[in-house]
Design an enzyme around this catalytic site. Structure first.
Site, PDB file in Angstrom:
ATOM      1  N   TYR A   1       3.464   6.634   1.257  1.00 56.64           N
ATOM      2  CA  TYR A   1       2.137   7.664   0.761  1.00 56.64           C
ATOM      3  C   TYR A   1       2.386   8.568   0.082  1.00 56.64           C
ATOM      4  O   TYR A   1       1.736   9.048   0.407  1.00 56.64           O
ATOM      5  CB  TYR A   1       2.283   7.148   2.095  1.00 56.64           C
ATOM      6  CG  TYR A   1       2.276   5.871   3.044  1.00 56.64           C
ATOM      7  CD1 TYR A   1       1.112   4.927   2.977  1.00 56.64           C
ATOM      8  CD2 TYR A   1       2.788   5.738   3.427  1.00 56.64           C
ATOM      9  CE1 TYR A   1       1.304   3.780   3.477  1.00 56.64           C
ATOM     10  CE2 TYR A   1       3.839   4.926   4.320  1.00 56.64           C
ATOM     11  CZ  TYR A   1       2.699   4.227   4.197  1.00 56.64           C
ATOM     12  OH  TYR A   1       2.711   2.790   4.852  1.00 56.64           O
TER      13      TYR A   1
ATOM     14  N   LYS B   1       0.859  -0.650  -0.169  1.00 58.62           N
ATOM     15  CA  LYS B   1       0.166  -0.279   0.415  1.00 58.62           C
ATOM     16  C   LYS B   1       0.710   1.381   0.125  1.00 58.62           C
ATOM     17  O   LYS B   1       0.459   2.112  -0.300  1.00 58.62           O
ATOM     18  CB  LYS B   1      -0.970  -0.016   1.239  1.00 58.62           C
ATOM     19  CG  LYS B   1      -0.388  -0.091   3.027  1.00 58.62           C
ATOM     20  CD  LYS B   1      -2.049   0.600   3.425  1.00 58.62           C
ATOM     21  CE  LYS B   1      -1.086   1.384   4.955  1.00 58.62           C
ATOM     22  NZ  LYS B   1      -0.612   0.249   5.978  1.00 58.62           N
TER      23      LYS B   1
ATOM     24  N   ASP C   1      -8.757  24.704  -3.596  1.00 59.79           N
ATOM     25  CA  ASP C   1      -8.919  24.877  -2.518  1.00 59.79           C
ATOM     26  C   ASP C   1      -7.923  25.962  -1.267  1.00 59.79           C
ATOM     27  O   ASP C   1      -6.374  24.725  -1.430  1.00 59.79           O
ATOM     28  CB  ASP C   1      -9.067  22.864  -1.663  1.00 59.79           C
ATOM     29  CG  ASP C   1      -9.705  22.380  -0.808  1.00 59.79           C
ATOM     30  OD1 ASP C   1      -9.622  23.362  -0.121  1.00 59.79           O
ATOM     31  OD2 ASP C   1     -10.118  21.460  -0.419  1.00 59.79           O
TER      32      ASP C   1
ATOM     33  N   GLU D   1       6.866  -5.846   7.837  1.00 58.36           N
ATOM     34  CA  GLU D   1       5.663  -5.523   6.940  1.00 58.36           C
ATOM     35  C   GLU D   1       6.238  -4.630   6.562  1.00 58.36           C
ATOM     36  O   GLU D   1       5.777  -3.268   6.590  1.00 58.36           O
ATOM     37  CB  GLU D   1       4.125  -5.485   7.066  1.00 58.36           C
ATOM     38  CG  GLU D   1       4.182  -7.242   7.445  1.00 58.36           C
ATOM     39  CD  GLU D   1       2.582  -7.123   8.245  1.00 58.36           C
ATOM     40  OE1 GLU D   1       2.046  -6.039   8.796  1.00 58.36           O
ATOM     41  OE2 GLU D   1       2.087  -8.040   8.531  1.00 58.36           O
ATOM     42  N   PRO D   2       7.887  -3.797   5.999  1.00 58.65           N
ATOM     43  CA  PRO D   2       8.020  -2.302   5.888  1.00 58.65           C
ATOM     44  C   PRO D   2       7.844  -1.982   5.222  1.00 58.65           C
ATOM     45  O   PRO D   2       7.348  -2.500   4.056  1.00 58.65           O
ATOM     46  CB  PRO D   2       9.512  -2.848   6.001  1.00 58.65           C
ATOM     47  CG  PRO D   2       9.431  -4.141   5.426  1.00 58.65           C
ATOM     48  CD  PRO D   2       8.508  -5.038   6.052  1.00 58.65           C
ATOM     49  N   GLY D   3       6.847  -0.487   5.447  1.00 55.87           N
ATOM     50  CA  GLY D   3       6.647   0.057   4.018  1.00 55.87           C
ATOM     51  C   GLY D   3       7.261   1.081   3.336  1.00 55.87           C
ATOM     52  O   GLY D   3       7.944   1.331   2.448  1.00 55.87           O
ATOM     53  N   ARG D   4       7.046   2.124   4.702  1.00 53.73           N
ATOM     54  CA  ARG D   4       8.101   3.743   4.311  1.00 53.73           C
ATOM     55  C   ARG D   4       9.809   3.294   4.168  1.00 53.73           C
ATOM     56  O   ARG D   4      10.306   3.803   3.493  1.00 53.73           O
ATOM     57  CB  ARG D   4       7.362   4.500   5.569  1.00 53.73           C
ATOM     58  CG  ARG D   4       8.324   3.689   6.832  1.00 53.73           C
ATOM     59  CD  ARG D   4       7.279   4.841   7.131  1.00 53.73           C
ATOM     60  NE  ARG D   4       6.181   4.709   8.048  1.00 53.73           N
ATOM     61  CZ  ARG D   4       5.221   6.333   7.132  1.00 53.73           C
ATOM     62  NH1 ARG D   4       5.567   7.028   7.140  1.00 53.73           N
ATOM     63  NH2 ARG D   4       3.593   5.541   7.330  1.00 53.73           N
TER      64      ARG D   4
ATOM     65  N   SER E   1       2.950   3.876  12.745  1.00 56.08           N
ATOM     66  CA  SER E   1       4.070   4.901  12.450  1.00 56.08           C
ATOM     67  C   SER E   1       4.712   5.840  12.897  1.00 56.08           C
ATOM     68  O   SER E   1       3.813   6.644  13.476  1.00 56.08           O
ATOM     69  CB  SER E   1       3.351   4.970  10.470  1.00 56.08           C
ATOM     70  OG  SER E   1       3.549   3.814   9.422  1.00 56.08           O
TER      71      SER E   1
ATOM     72  N   ASP F   1      -0.534  11.175   6.328  1.00 53.57           N
ATOM     73  CA  ASP F   1       0.627  10.377   6.401  1.00 53.57           C
ATOM     74  C   ASP F   1       1.611  11.622   7.826  1.00 53.57           C
ATOM     75  O   ASP F   1       2.066  10.985   8.053  1.00 53.57           O
ATOM     76  CB  ASP F   1       1.189  10.043   5.323  1.00 53.57           C
ATOM     77  CG  ASP F   1       2.642   8.925   6.337  1.00 53.57           C
ATOM     78  OD1 ASP F   1       2.168   7.996   7.515  1.00 53.57           O
ATOM     79  OD2 ASP F   1       3.121   8.915   6.004  1.00 53.57           O
TER      80      ASP F   1
ATOM     81  N   HIS G   1       1.625  -3.846  14.525  1.00 54.66           N
ATOM     82  CA  HIS G   1       2.174  -2.886  13.849  1.00 54.66           C
ATOM     83  C   HIS G   1       1.795  -2.019  14.858  1.00 54.66           C
ATOM     84  O   HIS G   1       0.883  -1.614  15.561  1.00 54.66           O
ATOM     85  CB  HIS G   1       1.011  -2.416  12.907  1.00 54.66           C
ATOM     86  CG  HIS G   1       1.984  -1.570  11.982  1.00 54.66           C
ATOM     87  ND1 HIS G   1       2.394  -0.166  12.785  1.00 54.66           N
ATOM     88  CD2 HIS G   1       2.596  -1.942  10.160  1.00 54.66           C
ATOM     89  CE1 HIS G   1       2.771   0.298  11.410  1.00 54.66           C
ATOM     90  NE2 HIS G   1       3.099  -0.651  10.184  1.00 54.66           N
TER      91      HIS G   1
ATOM     92  N   GLY H   1       6.382   0.038  10.360  1.00 57.01           N
ATOM     93  CA  GLY H   1       6.532   1.406  10.907  1.00 57.01           C
ATOM     94  C   GLY H   1       8.123   1.776  11.068  1.00 57.01           C
ATOM     95  O   GLY H   1       8.299   3.325  12.079  1.00 57.01           O
TER      96      GLY H   1
HETATM   97  C1  LIG Z   1       1.108   0.366   6.126  1.00 56.21           C
HETATM   98  C2  LIG Z   1       1.259  -0.685   7.273  1.00 56.21           C
HETATM   99  C3  LIG Z   1       2.699  -1.474   7.066  1.00 56.21           C
HETATM  100  C4  LIG Z   1       2.811  -0.526   6.241  1.00 56.21           C
HETATM  101  O1  LIG Z   1       3.343   0.481   7.981  1.00 56.21           O
HETATM  102  P1  LIG Z   1       5.158   1.393   7.208  1.00 56.21           P
HETATM  103  O2  LIG Z   1       5.058   2.933   8.237  1.00 56.21           O
HETATM  104  O3  LIG Z   1       5.126   2.042   5.835  1.00 56.21           O
HETATM  105  O4  LIG Z   1       5.568   0.733   7.150  1.00 56.21           O
HETATM  106  C5  LIG Z   1       2.522  -3.401   7.527  1.00 56.21           C
HETATM  107  N1  LIG Z   1       1.649  -3.098   8.010  1.00 56.21           N
HETATM  108  C6  LIG Z   1       0.420  -2.813   8.013  1.00 56.21           C
HETATM  109  C7  LIG Z   1      -0.483  -4.052   8.196  1.00 56.21           C
HETATM  110  C8  LIG Z   1      -0.049  -2.159   7.466  1.00 56.21           C
HETATM  111  O5  LIG Z   1      -1.415  -1.416   7.573  1.00 56.21           O
END
Ligand SMILES: *Cc1c(COP(=O)(O)O)cnc(C)c1O
Length: 460
Positions: A390, A69, A362, A274-277, A200, A333, A197, A237
């Site tokens: 994000y 995501k 806006d 589950e790293p995203g950022r 973040s 975010d 989690h 996070g």
């Molecule tokens: C959004 C999300 C993440 C990623 O979070 P980051 O802050 O980007 O690392 C991981 N796991 C779950 C379940 C999430 O909803």
């Protein structure tokens, strides 16, 4: 394994000695010769590789499952798939994206505790077994709609010190866990582990150790009920740049020692995250153009004899991307974005208090409330670094403003390194499960062949 369809995205190789920042300059120069001057991104895929190597060094026991995501660009997902990462998908479309790149379903966790029935069925039909839950209703849906789910109980954490809190919406409180595990047993479901989690923008690494210790309690409950608990998922996070209070390498030792205490290596539990950022933030640089400007004179300064000319005015810059576009991260975010200057300021450059606004009509569309910038002109550029997380993933075209183009670049050595990891895996310390990932990834080798054309290349 699914038959892979070709990964399609364009990227350019960086010529030797050139960095992504040089490409920023080059694109600015090209664009400045035209009247377009649209906002654009440069994404350095080599930065994603760097993050992966840094992850492996700091958290050798933990397999990353990238949270799609955060940035669902095919280029990013493909690089990570080649590197052997897994994926956290929250919807059918994210599962489709990842599987279209040939990723094996056992490298996917469907990490959304509240899923639509039809999407649970989709996961079942496509072999995705690992999925999270945090309620009894979800258990009943999964029992009804999935043939062979491997369930992961998402627990709530103390996210009071995080910038983006998640445990209000998701996560079972500890005291509810035994009941949920018993209910799962009655329904004949398989529970394999625990996830959480911490939220973040976490500012206290102890949040991770507390959550890991809570997870241990839930593991013990599960084992008492006869489950083979073998997966710990410590969520996301992790910061995506070093421009933060709590840095990645300040968090990881705390996690490692909590793991050693509660889940020592010989307990056989597989640990994922589950790293995203973490993976994408610093890979993306956004370049915007100043499309309009206002000078607001302040009234008192006329009387101020000592005034050096910087205090008599405030500048308002309007640029061609805003909070309905890439800067949605400010609203969603809680991001704080500050520009860097494209042209180096002169030593005696005068700086003024400024605000920066997006292009829509806006009033909410404000990027920076207050910062200090020189007297710039319409047509000048501003550069925003660390814009990969994000941003593009949630941007809209509200008011008719289009999303910026993204120019993907990678150096040849980085590209070769990605291919080498794809073929051979990361050098030790390797984890047992890694070989399976490499095998799955290398089924697609042909889609990753070294492109022959030197510069603008289609990977197909
Ligand atoms: C959004 C999300 C993440 C990623 O979070 P980051 O802050 O980007 O690392 C991981 N796991 C779950 C379940 C999430 O909803």
């Amino acid at each position: 394994m699914n038959t892979p369809t070709p990964a399609q995205f364009e990227f350019s190789f960086l010529e030797e000695g050139f960095s992504a920042r040089d490409i920023v300059e080059q694109k600015i120069n090209e664009s400045s010769m035209t009247d377009d001057r649209d906002a654009f991104y440069v994404c350095d895929l080599g930065d994603v590789l760097k993050k992966h190597l840094r992850w492996a060094r700091a958290l050798p026991r933990i397999t990353p499952f990238y949270a799609v995501k955060c940035n669902d660009s095919r280029a990013v997902v493909m690089i990570l798939a080649s590197l052997g990462a897994g994926f956290d998908c929250a919807s059918k479309t994210e599962i489709q994206l990842v599987q279209s790149l040939g990723v094996d379903p056992n490298r996917i966790i469907y990490a959304n505790p509240c899923k639509q029935v039809s999407q649970i069925k989709y996961a079942s039909a496509h072999g995705v077994q690992m999925m999270t839950f945090d309620s009894e209703v979800e258990l009943m849906k999964v029992a009804r709609c999935h043939d062979n789910a491997k369930l992961v109980l998402r627990i709530a954490t103390d996210d009071s010190k995080a910038v983006c809190r998640l445990s209000v919406k998701f996560g079972a409180p500890l005291k509810a866990c035994r009941g949920l595990l018993e209910r799962a047993k009655e329904l004949g479901l398989d529970v394999i582990g625990v996830s959480f989690h911490v939220g973040s923008g976490c500012t206290d690494p102890e949040t991770y150790s507390q959550a890991i210790s809570d997870a241990r309690c839930v593991f013990d409950m599960g084992e008492e009920l006869g489950y083979n608990m073998n997966l710990l998922d410590i969520g996301g996070g992790f910061p995506g740049s070093d421009d933060v209070k709590l840095k990645f390498e300040e968090i990881t030792p705390v996690i490692n020692s909590a793991l050693d205490k509660y889940f020592p290596v010989d307990c056989g539990v597989r640990v994922i995250a589950e790293p995203g950022r973490y993976y994408v933030a610093s890979a993306y640089t956004l370049v915007v153009n100043i499309i309009a400007k206002k000078v607001i004179m302040s009234e008192q300064s006329a009387s101020d004899e000592e005034d050096d000319g910087t205090n008599d005015r405030t500048l308002m810059y309007y640029v061609n991307d805003g909070v309905y576009g890439s800067f949605n991260c400010i609203l969603y975010d809680h991001a704080h974005c500050l520009p860097t200057l494209h042209k180096k300021p002169k030593p005696d450059e005068v700086f003024y208090p400024c605000s920066i606004w997006g292009p829509t009509c806006d009033g909410l569309d404000r990027i920076v409330e207050q910062c200090s910038l020189p007297d710039l002109q319409v047509g000048d550029w501003l550069v925003f670094e660390n814009m990969g997380a994000y941003t593009v993933a949630a941007s809209s075209t509200f008011n008719g403003f289009q999303r910026p183009d993204i120019h993907y670049v990678i150096s040849r050595p980085a590209w070769q390194h990605v291919q080498q990891i794809c073929a051979q895996g990361l050098p030790a310390p390797a984890e047992e499960s890694h070989l399976a990932g490499v095998a799955a990834c290398c089924g697609r080798e042909s889609s990753l062949e070294m492109p022959t054309k030197p510069c603008h290349t289609h990977v197909a």
